[in-house]
Design a protein around this motif. Structure first.
Motif, short mmCIF file in Angstrom:
data_model
loop_
_atom_site.label_atom_id
_atom_site.label_comp_id
_atom_site.label_asym_id
_atom_site.label_seq_id
_atom_site.Cartn_x
_atom_site.Cartn_y
_atom_site.Cartn_z
N ARG A 291 -8.17 5.72 -2.62
CA ARG A 291 -8.90 4.56 -2.10
C ARG A 291 -9.02 3.47 -3.16
O ARG A 291 -8.97 2.28 -2.85
N GLN A 292 -9.17 3.87 -4.43
CA GLN A 292 -9.25 2.89 -5.50
C GLN A 292 -7.93 2.15 -5.67
O GLN A 292 -7.91 0.92 -5.87
N VAL A 293 -6.83 2.87 -5.58
CA VAL A 293 -5.52 2.22 -5.66
C VAL A 293 -5.34 1.24 -4.50
O VAL A 293 -4.84 0.13 -4.68
N GLU A 294 -5.75 1.67 -3.31
CA GLU A 294 -5.66 0.77 -2.16
C GLU A 294 -6.52 -0.47 -2.37
O GLU A 294 -6.13 -1.59 -2.00
N LEU A 295 -7.71 -0.26 -2.97
CA LEU A 295 -8.57 -1.40 -3.27
C LEU A 295 -7.92 -2.32 -4.30
O LEU A 295 -8.00 -3.56 -4.17
N GLN B 153 -1.28 -8.14 -12.15
CA GLN B 153 -2.20 -7.18 -11.54
C GLN B 153 -1.59 -6.56 -10.29
O GLN B 153 -1.71 -5.34 -10.06
N TYR B 154 -0.90 -7.34 -9.49
CA TYR B 154 -0.27 -6.84 -8.27
C TYR B 154 0.83 -5.84 -8.59
O TYR B 154 0.91 -4.76 -7.98
N GLN B 155 1.67 -6.16 -9.56
CA GLN B 155 2.77 -5.26 -9.92
C GLN B 155 2.24 -3.97 -10.55
O GLN B 155 2.82 -2.90 -10.35
N PHE B 156 1.15 -4.07 -11.29
CA PHE B 156 0.54 -2.85 -11.82
C PHE B 156 -0.05 -2.01 -10.69
O PHE B 156 0.06 -0.78 -10.69
N ALA B 157 -0.69 -2.66 -9.73
CA ALA B 157 -1.34 -1.94 -8.64
C ALA B 157 -0.36 -1.17 -7.77
O ALA B 157 -0.68 -0.09 -7.27
N ILE B 158 0.85 -1.70 -7.60
CA ILE B 158 1.83 -1.02 -6.75
C ILE B 158 2.79 -0.16 -7.56
O ILE B 158 3.71 0.45 -7.01
N GLY B 159 2.60 -0.11 -8.89
CA GLY B 159 3.41 0.78 -9.71
C GLY B 159 4.78 0.24 -10.04
O GLY B 159 5.70 1.02 -10.30
N THR B 160 4.97 -1.07 -10.04
CA THR B 160 6.25 -1.68 -10.43
C THR B 160 6.06 -2.61 -11.61
O THR B 160 6.79 -3.59 -11.77
N GLU B 161 5.13 -2.30 -12.47
CA GLU B 161 4.81 -3.17 -13.61
C GLU B 161 5.97 -3.26 -14.60
O GLU B 161 6.24 -4.31 -15.16
N THR B 162 6.65 -2.16 -14.81
CA THR B 162 7.69 -2.14 -15.84
C THR B 162 8.93 -1.43 -15.33
O THR B 162 8.90 -0.63 -14.40
N LYS B 163 10.03 -1.73 -15.98
CA LYS B 163 11.28 -1.01 -15.76
C LYS B 163 11.57 -0.20 -17.02
O LYS B 163 11.52 -0.73 -18.12
N TYR B 164 11.89 1.05 -16.84
CA TYR B 164 12.03 1.94 -17.98
C TYR B 164 13.49 2.33 -18.25
O TYR B 164 13.75 3.13 -19.12
N ASN B 165 14.42 1.78 -17.51
CA ASN B 165 15.79 2.18 -17.70
C ASN B 165 16.26 1.80 -19.10
O ASN B 165 16.00 0.71 -19.60
N LEU C 61 0.83 -1.20 0.00
CA LEU C 61 0.00 0.00 0.00
C LEU C 61 0.87 1.26 0.00
O LEU C 61 0.58 2.23 -0.71
N ILE C 62 1.94 1.25 0.79
CA ILE C 62 2.84 2.40 0.83
C ILE C 62 3.50 2.60 -0.53
O ILE C 62 3.60 3.72 -1.05
N THR C 63 3.95 1.51 -1.15
CA THR C 63 4.60 1.59 -2.46
C THR C 63 3.62 2.10 -3.52
O THR C 63 4.00 2.92 -4.37
N ALA C 64 2.39 1.64 -3.45
CA ALA C 64 1.41 2.06 -4.45
C ALA C 64 1.11 3.55 -4.35
O ALA C 64 1.01 4.24 -5.37
N ARG C 65 0.94 4.06 -3.13
CA ARG C 65 0.66 5.49 -2.97
C ARG C 65 1.81 6.34 -3.49
O ARG C 65 1.60 7.45 -3.98
N ALA C 66 3.03 5.85 -3.39
CA ALA C 66 4.19 6.63 -3.81
C ALA C 66 4.49 6.47 -5.30
O ALA C 66 5.00 7.40 -5.93
N ASN C 67 4.18 5.32 -5.89
CA ASN C 67 4.64 5.02 -7.24
C ASN C 67 3.60 5.21 -8.32
O ASN C 67 3.97 5.50 -9.48
N ARG C 68 2.34 5.03 -8.01
CA ARG C 68 1.35 4.98 -9.09
C ARG C 68 1.28 6.30 -9.84
O ARG C 68 0.92 7.35 -9.26
N PRO C 69 1.60 6.33 -11.13
CA PRO C 69 1.49 7.56 -11.92
C PRO C 69 0.05 8.08 -11.97
O PRO C 69 -0.17 9.27 -12.14
N PHE C 70 -0.90 7.18 -11.82
CA PHE C 70 -2.31 7.58 -11.82
C PHE C 70 -2.59 8.58 -10.70
O PHE C 70 -3.26 9.60 -10.90
N LEU C 71 -2.05 8.32 -9.51
CA LEU C 71 -2.25 9.24 -8.39
C LEU C 71 -1.49 10.54 -8.60
O LEU C 71 -1.96 11.62 -8.21
#
Length: 524
Positions: free
Chosen positions: A377-381, A455-467, A279-289
């Protein structure tokens, strides 16, 4: 599982042949891997291409917003020719035919005196003027700041679109592998039932079993074949769906019975996860937020723009003008010089327009803050749902693996009992059906877990590496410049509240305050 997106160089020739196509429909040199599918989607997916253009549109709005802060240089020229009848003279009408007597020299016509005062019927002027806005209540500065915030929001949205597209590609790719595995399960079941039918037919011909056994085996086989056909159809549909996501033209999707073959198989690899840290990672990483928070910051700046309606606007102008002499009928007789001045205006009363605009923008701010709160709240869900799905899939895999083992042993024993004459054909058919169901449940559970990881990696914002994704022109979408790609790379990791962001301290503080009317819980 994290997908690396930096190996685009190996896909240059592959993508070119894929998109060019051949007349015979064999446009694929090999089955598509997951990494190749992701690379093609990044370059060709319509949602990503749309968001790239939206990013460019916001960039244009930044230039438009900051234009008023810069000096405005205007060049103008005019040429006018009037009918002589429209030119006024000192008599206010037609020239009178009156002679005046002088003391010496005789009469002097009055018309000769008036002709020297006649205004020219042609006129022209050339002017260059520089205008600089000095003060407008902070509206232009706030507008430029809001435009830059919206540009950052477009980068965040592009990142979120890429994440969402990668997650979709992964899920659809795994769906193809699932449907392929289900075909194999159904084919094994059909083969088992076919062998059972052949065994019972030979026994019937030998007179050891009644004809009912043959009919029962044949009925079970015919009931299983439609499930195989359904699995094969689902396999073709899943390939077409992936082709659509990858942006492959529709004319090439039906070139063969296997539109987009893929390489790989469903493999169950457990991962470690923790809900609280996720949850902490998602709030910090999600570009949507980050995009939603940028909307809040932009709304604060728009309030400043609206409030400027109560303040004056002052501009300075300076320039050079050259024009013909209005007292001469010769166009080359000119006047020229410079001019300098100030222009100011103050809307003392506008009927409540500024008040209404300010009230509307404040409501928009609160609306965006509510949207941000709801998005959080949606990201947390999303994170909680992904964790629960992973837990369920993992437990289901353990249960179905045991079910497959038990069903295999039950089928072996039922066949031995039937051969020994102590069992019935119905026991064998039931065991075969149970084994098919257990195998189907196992591959479905494996798919659910693998898709749950995506789905989990997308939800926490670690779906992809862009380096290294956009290091050179052949490693990035042609619609992005190097500068835009690098900024998109940075926007993945930064925050709208960073000190170097264009929003004011007031806007950042306002964005962190809860929306009006929200109940404040102690654990927030």
């Amino acid at each position: 599982m994290r997908i690396s997106l930096f190996a685009l160089t190996t896909l240059a020739g592959f993508t070119a042949s894929l998109l060019a196509g051949e007349s015979n429909g064999t446009y694929r040199s090999h089955p598509l891997t997951l990494d190749e599918a992701v690379q093609i989607a990044i370059k060709e997916n319509p949602n990503i291409l749309r968001q790239v253009q939206e990013l460019k549109r916001n960039k244009g709005l930044v230039y438009q917003a900051q234009a008023r802060l810069l000096p405005q240089v205007t060049g103008s020229s005019s040429y006018t020719q009037d009918d002589p009848g429209l030119v006024s003279n000192s008599t206010g009408g037609r020239i009178a035919n009156i002679d005046l007597q002088t003391v010496q020299g005789g009469p002097i016509p009055l018309s000769s005196l008036l002709s020297s005062q006649r205004t020219a019927t042609e006129s022209w002027s050339v002017q260059i003027q520089v205008t600089q806005l000095l003060y407008d209540g902070g509206a232009t500065i706030a507008s430029r700041r809001a435009a830059r915030i919206n540009e950052d929001a477009a980068y965040y949205t592009l990142r979120d679109t890429i994440d969402s597209t990668v997650q979709t590609v992964r899920t659809q790719f795994y769906q193809i592998l699932l449907d392929k595995a289900l075909i194999q399960v159904q084919e094994e079941s059909v083969n088992l039932l076919q062998s059972q039918l052949e065994d019972q037919s030979s026994r019937y011909e030998a007179g050891t079993v009644p004809q009912f056994n043959v009919l029962q085996a044949q009925s079970q086989l015919q009931n299983q074949i439609p499930q195989l056909i359904t699995a094969q159809n689902n396999y073709r549909i899943s390939m077409v769906q992936l082709a659509k996501t990858l942006g492959i033209p529709a004319g090439r999707q039906y070139a063969t019975d296997e539109p987009l073959p893929v390489a790989g198989r469903l493999t169950y690899t457990p991962i470690t996860y923790d809900l609280s840290s996720a949850l902490i990672t998602a709030r910090a990483n999600r570009p949507f937020l980050k995009a939603q928070r940028s909307n809040v910051l932009s709304s604060v700046e728009q309030i400043t723009v609206a409030a400027s309606g109560w303040k004056p606007t002052i501009s300075a102008n300076i320039g050079l003008r050259q024009t013909n002499n209005p007292r001469s009928s010769q166009l080359d007789n000119t006047l020229e010089g410079w001019f300098f001045g100030f222009t100011g205006s103050w809307n003392i009363f506008d009927g409540g327009s500024t008040y209404g605009n300010l009230k509307a923008n404040r409501a928009t701010l609160e609306e965006n803050k509510v949207t941000l709160d709801d998005s959080t709240r949606q990201v947390e869900l999303d994170v909680s749902t992904a964790v629960d799905n992973l837990r369920q899939a993992q437990e289901t895999i353990v249960a179905t693996e045991k079910a497959v083992q038990v069903s295999q042993e039950a089928l072996r024993l039922s066949n031995e009992r039937l051969a020994a004459g102590t069992g019935t054909q119905l026991d064998v058919l039931t065991s075969q059906t149970n084994l098919t169901t257990a195998r189907s449940n196992l591959v479905q559970a494996q798919f659910n877990y693998i898709a749950g990881v995506a789905q989990y990696q997308f939800a926490i914002g670690t779906e992809t590496k862009y380096n290294d994704m956009f290091d050179s022109p052949d490693k990035r979408p042609a619609t992005l410049t190097n500068w835009e790609a690098n900024k998109a790379l940075r926007s993945r990791y930064d925050s709208p509240l960073d000190p170097d962001k264009p929003s004011t301290t007031k806007a950042k503080k306002e964005s962190l305050s809860p929306p009006l009317g929200k109940i404040d819980f102690s654990n927030d």
